[in-house]
Design a protein around this motif. Structure first.
Motif, PDB file in Angstrom:
ATOM      1  N   SER A  59       0.803  -1.280  -0.030  1.00  0.00           N
ATOM      2  CA  SER A  59      -0.069   0.161  -0.109  1.00  0.00           C
ATOM      3  C   SER A  59       0.736   0.970  -0.014  1.00  0.00           C
ATOM      4  CB  SER A  59      -0.958  -0.080   1.261  1.00  0.00           C
ATOM      5  OG  SER A  59      -1.691   1.078   1.355  1.00  0.00           O
ATOM      6  N   LEU A  97       2.792   1.589  -3.557  1.00  0.00           N
ATOM      7  CA  LEU A  97       1.818   2.065  -4.623  1.00  0.00           C
ATOM      8  C   LEU A  97       1.271   3.521  -4.198  1.00  0.00           C
ATOM      9  CD1 LEU A  97      -1.234  -0.716  -4.955  1.00  0.00           C
ATOM     10  CD2 LEU A  97       0.357   0.679  -6.824  1.00  0.00           C
ATOM     11  N   ARG A  98       1.247   4.107  -2.952  1.00  0.00           N
ATOM     12  CA  ARG A  98       0.917   5.622  -2.942  1.00  0.00           C
ATOM     13  C   ARG A  98       1.921   6.450  -3.127  1.00  0.00           C
ATOM     14  NH1 ARG A  98      -3.632   6.270   1.221  1.00  0.00           N
ATOM     15  NH2 ARG A  98      -4.403   4.128   1.419  1.00  0.00           N
ATOM     16  N   ASP A 145      -7.416  -0.795   1.578  1.00  0.00           N
ATOM     17  CA  ASP A 145      -7.884   0.242   0.754  1.00  0.00           C
ATOM     18  C   ASP A 145      -7.142   0.393  -0.357  1.00  0.00           C
ATOM     19  OD1 ASP A 145      -8.985   2.840  -0.293  1.00  0.00           O
ATOM     20  OD2 ASP A 145      -7.074   3.777   0.828  1.00  0.00           O
ATOM     21  N   ARG A 146      -7.802   0.477  -1.538  1.00  0.00           N
ATOM     22  CA  ARG A 146      -7.409   0.907  -3.017  1.00  0.00           C
ATOM     23  C   ARG A 146      -8.280   1.988  -3.543  1.00  0.00           C
ATOM     24  NH1 ARG A 146      -4.064  -1.603  -1.105  1.00  0.00           N
ATOM     25  NH2 ARG A 146      -2.584  -3.437  -1.693  1.00  0.00           N
ATOM     26  N   CYS A 183      -6.528   4.146  -5.899  1.00  0.00           N
ATOM     27  CA  CYS A 183      -6.234   3.614  -7.252  1.00  0.00           C
ATOM     28  C   CYS A 183      -7.525   4.121  -8.195  1.00  0.00           C
ATOM     29  CB  CYS A 183      -5.798   2.088  -7.222  1.00  0.00           C
ATOM     30  SG  CYS A 183      -4.030   1.952  -6.546  1.00  0.00           S
ATOM     31  N   LEU A 208     -10.498  -2.512 -12.363  1.00  0.00           N
ATOM     32  CA  LEU A 208     -10.081  -2.325 -10.834  1.00  0.00           C
ATOM     33  C   LEU A 208     -11.539  -2.428 -10.067  1.00  0.00           C
ATOM     34  CD1 LEU A 208      -7.560   0.634 -11.414  1.00  0.00           C
ATOM     35  CD2 LEU A 208      -7.036  -1.900 -10.464  1.00  0.00           C
ATOM     36  N   MET A 213     -12.256  -4.838  -7.049  1.00  0.00           N
ATOM     37  CA  MET A 213     -12.698  -4.593  -5.709  1.00  0.00           C
ATOM     38  C   MET A 213     -14.044  -5.017  -4.940  1.00  0.00           C
ATOM     39  SD  MET A 213      -9.561  -3.570  -4.538  1.00  0.00           S
ATOM     40  CE  MET A 213     -10.180  -3.140  -2.688  1.00  0.00           C
ATOM     41  N   TYR A 252      -6.858  -7.370   3.744  1.00  0.00           N
ATOM     42  CA  TYR A 252      -6.054  -7.859   2.351  1.00  0.00           C
ATOM     43  C   TYR A 252      -6.646  -9.182   1.881  1.00  0.00           C
ATOM     44  CZ  TYR A 252      -2.347  -8.273  -0.970  1.00  0.00           C
ATOM     45  OH  TYR A 252      -1.675  -8.809  -2.397  1.00  0.00           O
ATOM     46  N   MET A 265      -5.964  -8.458  -4.837  1.00  0.00           N
ATOM     47  CA  MET A 265      -5.451  -7.155  -4.893  1.00  0.00           C
ATOM     48  C   MET A 265      -3.997  -7.068  -5.696  1.00  0.00           C
ATOM     49  SD  MET A 265      -6.910  -6.018  -1.258  1.00  0.00           S
ATOM     50  CE  MET A 265      -6.474  -4.155  -1.281  1.00  0.00           C
ATOM     51  N   ASP A 306      -4.506  -5.415  -8.969  1.00  0.00           N
ATOM     52  CA  ASP A 306      -4.472  -4.125  -9.148  1.00  0.00           C
ATOM     53  C   ASP A 306      -3.431  -3.311  -9.854  1.00  0.00           C
ATOM     54  OD1 ASP A 306      -2.540  -3.763  -7.473  1.00  0.00           O
ATOM     55  OD2 ASP A 306      -3.437  -2.903  -5.550  1.00  0.00           O
ATOM     56  N   LYS A 307      -2.159  -3.784  -9.854  1.00  0.00           N
ATOM     57  CA  LYS A 307      -1.131  -3.064 -10.348  1.00  0.00           C
ATOM     58  C   LYS A 307      -1.059  -2.773 -11.958  1.00  0.00           C
ATOM     59  CE  LYS A 307       1.016  -4.373  -6.167  1.00  0.00           C
ATOM     60  NZ  LYS A 307      -0.270  -5.173  -6.121  1.00  0.00           N
TER      61      LYS A 307
END
Length: 464
Positions: free
Chosen positions: A116, A119-120, A233-234, A237, A308, A312, A319, A323, A326-327
């Motif tokens: 997380s 990614l942030r 949390d995504r 994204c 995405l 989700m 988790y 997920m 997601d990338k």
């Protein structure tokens, strides 16, 4: 020899090679290496300040991480699928480089809060980069508009001639669209700029840590409030992907318009040869392929957003391995939109506008019909009656192959006694343009003012 898994303590059989191939993510999350190392250095610093690492251990870990970073950036580092992801590739390399002290790095941390964080950090940089690219595109559009701002072209509704507008007014409409895109990204930054590190797997840790230290070292505005939420949390994204989809939609609209304008039927512009392609069979062809590809890639960006959202929608807290998926969509959307914005800026710069053709096209479609109706309103005729009178006049002119400005005063009066010889001062697109008065309209004064305002605003924003 099989690689020993960091999580393999309770397992008695080695992982099947097919499972390793199916579950690895290093083939795409390797691009997060800089953020993973940056986060690990901050985490190490926090652990030392909380007395969970000695100063010597901290220094050894940080030195090792910086060495790995250098090896990656110089192409010496080899990512391995058997280490699964970016986190374990770096951690295993660190153990090999500095020994068992490296095994302390993962204290009070899980791959759940680690990814997380990565990614942030990545999204934060990507958003800031795209904001800059949008500003550059806006600057190019304003630059293109300034010398030709008072050219006239037909404005369209339903792809039918509607009212005349100034060329500058047309370009500024897209500047406004991209400004909304820019501010959406600014808003997105505010919500993602929250550090998740310290949440661990989902419930936090029993160790005495201080997530605020890590958060400040990494430049976050705040740290998380709920560990269960933040690791799963995504939203950031999804919000980023949504903003990218809207940007792509705006790009597609612009490209659709210019594709039409570059056709022989419109012939409003000429795209430089270096930004067009030809046909393998038809020697005469000059195709606007760049614009078509940007338009086409909009569907790809939309698809990534829906991927995405679908990913989700059914996930319970916290988790889930889903997920991992997601990338690739968010990476692809980010890359795609950046490339589209950049190439469009170049193409705009290399396109010549055919102002004479634009203005000549205004002779079709009775673009001055509305101004005639408003002329009658100013004479005291109710708008609905004025609308009907002008509609009948347009019908007659269309049948006789005339423009409204060709109608004699006698014939005008045959339709309405309110029409006087001053009517010719408003008819014709050049006269019509001068009549606009309302806020934000295509009036010369308004457009000229707005171009100057955008020049000042963009200069200020680009200096930040």
């Amino acid at each position: 020899m099989a690689t020993k898994k960091a999580w393999g303590g309770r397992f008695k059989k080695k992982t099947a090679s097919s499972v390793e191939s199916f579950t690895e993510s290093i083939s795409f999350d390797s691009r997060l290496y800089k953020y993973d190392i940056e986060g690990s250095i901050a985490h190490t610093t926090m652990l030392a300040k909380c007395k969970l690492l000695t100063t010597g251990e901290k220094n050894a870990i940080i030195k090792g991480l910086k060495g790995i970073l250098k090896d990656i950036e110089t192409g010496k580092f080899k990512f391995k699928a058997e280490h699964e992801d970016i986190h374990m590739n770096i951690e295993s390399a660190l153990v090999k480089r500095i020994g068992d002290v490296a095994k302390k790095l993962h204290t009070a941390r899980s791959r759940n809060d680690q990814i997380s964080l990565d990614l942030r950090l990545w999204a934060r940089d990507q958003i800031q980069e795209i904001i800059t690219i949008i500003l550059n595109l806006q600057q190019e559009i304003v630059t293109k508009a300034k010398p030709v701002w008072n050219g006239i072209l037909p404005g369209f509704t339903h792809l039918q001639h509607a009212q005349p507008v100034l060329v500058g007014h047309y370009f500024l409409a897209y500047v406004e669209m991209f400004e909304r895109d820019r501010t959406r990204l600014v808003d997105c930054l505010k919500r993602l700029n929250q550090s998740p590190i310290g949440a661990c797997a989902l419930g936090g840790t029993t160790l005495d840590t201080n997530p605020e230290i890590t958060s400040k070292l990494l430049g976050f505005a705040s740290t998380f409030n709920n560990s269960l939420d933040v690791v799963s949390d995504r939203d950031f994204c999804l919000e980023y992907a949504s903003a990218l989809s809207i940007i792509s939609m705006h790009l597609s609209r612009f490209c659709e318009e210019w594709i039409i304008w570059s056709s022989q039927e419109f012939d409003f512009l000429d795209i430089d040869d270096s930004y067009c392609t030809g046909s393998s069979i038809m020697p005469q062809k000059k195709n606007p392929d760049i614009l078509e590809l940007i338009r086409g890639k909009c569907g790809r960006v939309y698809g990534n957003l829906f991927s995405l959202l679908t990913l989700m929608k059914g996930l319970p807290l916290s988790y889930n391995r889903d997920m991992q998926e997601d990338k690739e969509p968010i990476f692809d959307s980010s890359d795609t939109v950046k490339n589209c914005l950049s190439i469009l800026k170049e193409l705009i710069n290399k396109t010549a506008l055919k102002l004479e053709n634009m203005e000549n096209s205004c002779r079709k479609g009775f673009l001055d019909a509305t101004v005639l109706a408003e002329y009658l309103v100013e004479k005291g005729v109710p708008f609905r009656e004025a609308h009907e009178i002008v509609g009948r006049l347009v019908g007659v002119c269309s049948k006789n192959g005339k423009e409204l400005s060709d109608v004699s005063l006698e014939d005008f009066k045959g339709h309405s006694s309110f029409i006087g010889k001053d009517v010719y001062r408003v008819l014709g697109v050049k006269n019509y343009i001068k009549q606009f008065k309302s806020h934000g309209s295509t009036s010369p004064g308004s457009v000229k003012k707005q171009i100057s305002a955008w020049e000042r605003k963009l200069k200020k924003l680009m200096a930040c």
